[in-house]
Scaffold this motif. Structure first.
Motif, PDB file in Angstrom:
ATOM      1  N   LEU A   1      -6.078   7.131  -5.108  1.00  0.00           N
ATOM      2  CA  LEU A   1      -6.123   5.668  -5.192  1.00  0.00           C
ATOM      3  C   LEU A   1      -4.736   5.061  -5.108  1.00  0.00           C
ATOM      4  O   LEU A   1      -4.555   3.988  -4.508  1.00  0.00           O
ATOM      5  CB  LEU A   1      -6.824   5.243  -6.489  1.00  0.00           C
ATOM      6  N   ARG A   2      -3.748   5.713  -5.703  1.00  0.00           N
ATOM      7  CA  ARG A   2      -2.353   5.214  -5.585  1.00  0.00           C
ATOM      8  C   ARG A   2      -1.889   5.246  -4.139  1.00  0.00           C
ATOM      9  O   ARG A   2      -1.201   4.348  -3.671  1.00  0.00           O
ATOM     10  CB  ARG A   2      -1.425   6.067  -6.450  1.00  0.00           C
TER      11      ARG A   2
ATOM     12  N   ALA B   1     -10.066   5.000 -12.201  1.00  0.00           N
ATOM     13  CA  ALA B   1      -9.937   3.553 -12.017  1.00  0.00           C
ATOM     14  C   ALA B   1      -9.516   2.887 -13.322  1.00  0.00           C
ATOM     15  O   ALA B   1      -8.678   1.981 -13.327  1.00  0.00           O
ATOM     16  CB  ALA B   1     -11.251   2.967 -11.518  1.00  0.00           C
TER      17      ALA B   1
ATOM     18  N   VAL C   1      -8.098  11.913  -8.223  1.00  0.00           N
ATOM     19  CA  VAL C   1      -8.623  10.627  -7.773  1.00  0.00           C
ATOM     20  C   VAL C   1      -7.566   9.547  -7.972  1.00  0.00           C
ATOM     21  O   VAL C   1      -7.381   8.681  -7.110  1.00  0.00           O
ATOM     22  CB  VAL C   1      -9.935  10.270  -8.507  1.00  0.00           C
ATOM     23  N   GLU C   2      -6.829   9.612  -9.076  1.00  0.00           N
ATOM     24  CA  GLU C   2      -5.738   8.656  -9.324  1.00  0.00           C
ATOM     25  C   GLU C   2      -4.701   8.730  -8.207  1.00  0.00           C
ATOM     26  O   GLU C   2      -4.261   7.700  -7.681  1.00  0.00           O
ATOM     27  CB  GLU C   2      -5.048   8.959 -10.650  1.00  0.00           C
TER      28      GLU C   2
ATOM     29  N   ALA D   1     -14.125   9.401 -11.158  1.00  0.00           N
ATOM     30  CA  ALA D   1     -13.681   8.203 -10.435  1.00  0.00           C
ATOM     31  C   ALA D   1     -13.586   7.010 -11.380  1.00  0.00           C
ATOM     32  O   ALA D   1     -12.636   6.220 -11.296  1.00  0.00           O
ATOM     33  CB  ALA D   1     -14.629   7.900  -9.284  1.00  0.00           C
TER      34      ALA D   1
ATOM     35  N   VAL E   1     -13.644   4.311  -0.507  1.00  0.00           N
ATOM     36  CA  VAL E   1     -12.779   3.244  -0.992  1.00  0.00           C
ATOM     37  C   VAL E   1     -12.663   2.214   0.124  1.00  0.00           C
ATOM     38  O   VAL E   1     -12.296   2.559   1.246  1.00  0.00           O
ATOM     39  CB  VAL E   1     -11.382   3.773  -1.389  1.00  0.00           C
TER      40      VAL E   1
ATOM     41  N   GLY F   1      -3.673   2.387  -2.374  1.00  0.00           N
ATOM     42  CA  GLY F   1      -3.387   1.060  -2.895  1.00  0.00           C
ATOM     43  C   GLY F   1      -2.028   0.583  -2.657  1.00  0.00           C
ATOM     44  O   GLY F   1      -1.323   0.426  -1.791  1.00  0.00           O
TER      45      GLY F   1
ATOM     46  N   ILE G   1      -7.211  -2.297  -3.241  1.00  0.00           N
ATOM     47  CA  ILE G   1      -8.491  -1.624  -3.434  1.00  0.00           C
ATOM     48  C   ILE G   1      -9.510  -2.662  -3.867  1.00  0.00           C
ATOM     49  O   ILE G   1      -9.340  -3.325  -4.877  1.00  0.00           O
ATOM     50  CB  ILE G   1      -8.379  -0.502  -4.480  1.00  0.00           C
TER      51      ILE G   1
ATOM     52  N   ILE H   1     -14.917   0.781  -4.942  1.00  0.00           N
ATOM     53  CA  ILE H   1     -14.943   2.238  -4.990  1.00  0.00           C
ATOM     54  C   ILE H   1     -16.390   2.660  -5.160  1.00  0.00           C
ATOM     55  O   ILE H   1     -17.093   2.147  -6.029  1.00  0.00           O
ATOM     56  CB  ILE H   1     -14.103   2.780  -6.162  1.00  0.00           C
TER      57      ILE H   1
END
Length: 131
Positions: A127-128, A76, A123-124, A72, A107, A131, A52, A55
């Motif tokens: 992102l995981r 992060a 959001v976590e 967000a 992203v 990523g 990432i 964002i």
């Protein structure tokens, strides 16, 4: 006749894209909203953290868009990403992403969510997954 310069288009010079795919901002020489300057590799945002690089939250400045921005940032931070989340309210920039319903999360210059406010935990997860 070149009175109005019809037929002659001025070519815009584009600066090279960043490693994350976005264009560096001319005034800051950064692209991802980060305060860091270009490093030796030519990337303005440093090494991508877990894939990432940047964002962004796109919104109109309303309460739900601001809430999405805060969620967000919290996501992060809880993932330990040292990335500044950028909040974009300029409609011209929002339209460049093709987003018609806000808030939206971008992203690495790809729209990953739009039209709904995601909680920080959601959001976590997003992102995981990226990523």
């Amino acid at each position: 006749m070149s009175l109005f310069h019809f037929g002659k288009k001025k070519e815009e010079k584009k600066s090279p894209a960043c490693c994350c795919g976005s264009e560096p901002k001319a005034e800051e020489n950064t692209c991802c909203g980060s305060a860091s300057k270009e490093n030796a590799s030519g990337c303005c945002c440093g090494a991508p953290v877990e894939g990432i690089c940047c964002i962004k939250v796109l919104g109109a400045g309303c309460k739900s868009c601001h809430e999405q921005y805060e969620n967000a940032k919290a996501a992060a931070a809880s993932l330990g990403l040292n990335i500044e989340v950028e909040y974009i309210t300029d409609m011209e920039k929002v339209m460049e992403y093709g987003v018609m319903s806000m808030p939206a999360i971008v992203v690495n210059d790809q729209v990953v969510s739009m039209g709904k406010v995601l909680k920080a935990a959601d959001v976590e997860k997003l992102l995981r997954k990226l990523g």
